[in-house]
Design a protein around this motif. Sequence first.
Motif, mmCIF file in Angstrom:
data_model
loop_
_atom_site.group_PDB
_atom_site.id
_atom_site.type_symbol
_atom_site.label_atom_id
_atom_site.label_comp_id
_atom_site.label_asym_id
_atom_site.label_seq_id
_atom_site.Cartn_x
_atom_site.Cartn_y
_atom_site.Cartn_z
ATOM 1 N N MET A 1 0.839 -1.207 0.000
ATOM 2 C CA MET A 1 0.000 0.000 0.000
ATOM 3 C C MET A 1 0.872 1.254 0.000
ATOM 4 O O MET A 1 1.833 1.337 0.761
ATOM 5 N N PRO A 2 0.579 2.243 -0.852
ATOM 6 C CA PRO A 2 1.373 3.469 -0.850
ATOM 7 C C PRO A 2 1.126 4.284 0.409
ATOM 8 O O PRO A 2 0.034 4.274 0.981
ATOM 9 N N THR A 3 2.166 4.974 0.862
ATOM 10 C CA THR A 3 2.015 5.869 1.999
ATOM 11 C C THR A 3 1.269 7.118 1.565
ATOM 12 O O THR A 3 1.078 7.369 0.368
ATOM 13 N N ASP A 4 0.840 7.918 2.537
ATOM 14 C CA ASP A 4 0.152 9.167 2.207
ATOM 15 C C ASP A 4 1.048 10.063 1.351
ATOM 16 O O ASP A 4 0.564 10.722 0.422
ATOM 17 N N ILE A 5 2.350 10.096 1.677
ATOM 18 C CA ILE A 5 3.279 10.934 0.918
ATOM 19 C C ILE A 5 3.401 10.428 -0.515
ATOM 20 O O ILE A 5 3.357 11.216 -1.469
ATOM 21 N N GLU A 6 3.538 9.124 -0.677
ATOM 22 C CA GLU A 6 3.685 8.587 -2.030
ATOM 23 C C GLU A 6 2.409 8.781 -2.838
ATOM 24 O O GLU A 6 2.466 9.028 -4.048
ATOM 25 N N LEU A 7 1.260 8.680 -2.196
ATOM 26 C CA LEU A 7 -0.002 8.927 -2.894
ATOM 27 C C LEU A 7 -0.107 10.391 -3.308
ATOM 28 O O LEU A 7 -0.537 10.701 -4.427
ATOM 29 N N ALA A 8 0.308 11.301 -2.419
ATOM 30 C CA ALA A 8 0.281 12.730 -2.745
ATOM 31 C C ALA A 8 1.238 13.021 -3.902
ATOM 32 O O ALA A 8 0.928 13.835 -4.784
ATOM 33 N N ARG A 9 2.395 12.357 -3.906
ATOM 34 C CA ARG A 9 3.361 12.555 -4.992
ATOM 35 C C ARG A 9 2.782 12.045 -6.317
ATOM 36 O O ARG A 9 2.888 12.695 -7.359
ATOM 37 N N PHE A 10 2.150 10.884 -6.262
ATOM 38 C CA PHE A 10 1.529 10.315 -7.461
ATOM 39 C C PHE A 10 0.444 11.244 -7.993
ATOM 40 O O PHE A 10 0.363 11.507 -9.201
ATOM 41 N N ASN A 11 -0.388 11.762 -7.101
ATOM 42 C CA ASN A 11 -1.465 12.659 -7.518
ATOM 43 C C ASN A 11 -0.915 13.960 -8.095
ATOM 44 O O ASN A 11 -1.497 14.528 -9.029
ATOM 45 N N MET A 12 0.204 14.460 -7.534
ATOM 46 C CA MET A 12 0.832 15.667 -8.072
ATOM 47 C C MET A 12 1.193 15.461 -9.541
ATOM 48 O O MET A 12 0.945 16.323 -10.394
ATOM 49 N N VAL A 13 1.790 14.312 -9.843
ATOM 50 C CA VAL A 13 2.205 14.035 -11.220
ATOM 51 C C VAL A 13 1.006 13.782 -12.120
ATOM 52 O O VAL A 13 0.886 14.366 -13.205
ATOM 53 N N GLU A 14 0.090 12.922 -11.675
ATOM 54 C CA GLU A 14 -0.990 12.471 -12.546
ATOM 55 C C GLU A 14 -2.152 13.447 -12.652
ATOM 56 O O GLU A 14 -2.847 13.475 -13.676
#
Length: 219
Positions: A1-14
């Motif tokens: 499961m992605p961490t909150d930070i990794e999810l936020a980073r993914f959302n920033m890009v996508e």
Amino acid sequence: MPTDIELARFNMVEQQIRPWDVLDKRVLEVFFNVPRERFVPEDQQSHAFADVAVPIGHGQTMLPPVVEGRILQHLQVQPNERVLEIGTGSGFFTAALASLGNSVRSVDIFKDFTERAGGLLSELGFERVVLETGDAHDGWAPEERFDVIVYTGARADMPESNYRQLNIGGRLLAITGTGPIQTVSMVTRESETGFRTDSLFETRTDYLIGAEPQARFTL
């Protein structure tokens, strides 16, 4: 499961960067791989991945991720290229340039910016980066040539003094203008005497210290 930070980073890009047609794979990888949150001040961590200009002190801000991504895509920094950055700021964009190019020389007028950025860049393993402190709004290292020169804060006009510092094929990018909306423009050196200027997109950001529009007085 992605961490909150990794999810936020993914959302920033996508959700922010890619929808603005920033599709260059190398550029997108920079935003996935360089830990933007490490460069953001502690009191601004909630905005680390937001589409905003994050305050970093001295009245300066980080460029929003979308603007950074569009600039990097237009610059097309290659692995063998040498880069001059005017305005180190947080050091995140320095890290992005270093991820794409061969080496980066970065200058900022504020010593605490270059010291903090230098510590972070060293800790993260960026070895081909030289940070210097000084007033570079009118240019830096005039005796040297670079493949890429980029101003990360706004200026009133394009720094023509930098043109001769470009190698053939080199690019100079600056955010210029005196109104509420500024233009991101790029000068490409096509030959020893030939230069092409392209207006890329409009944005709004803080002026570099000393590069602000001069007040005009009339009698």
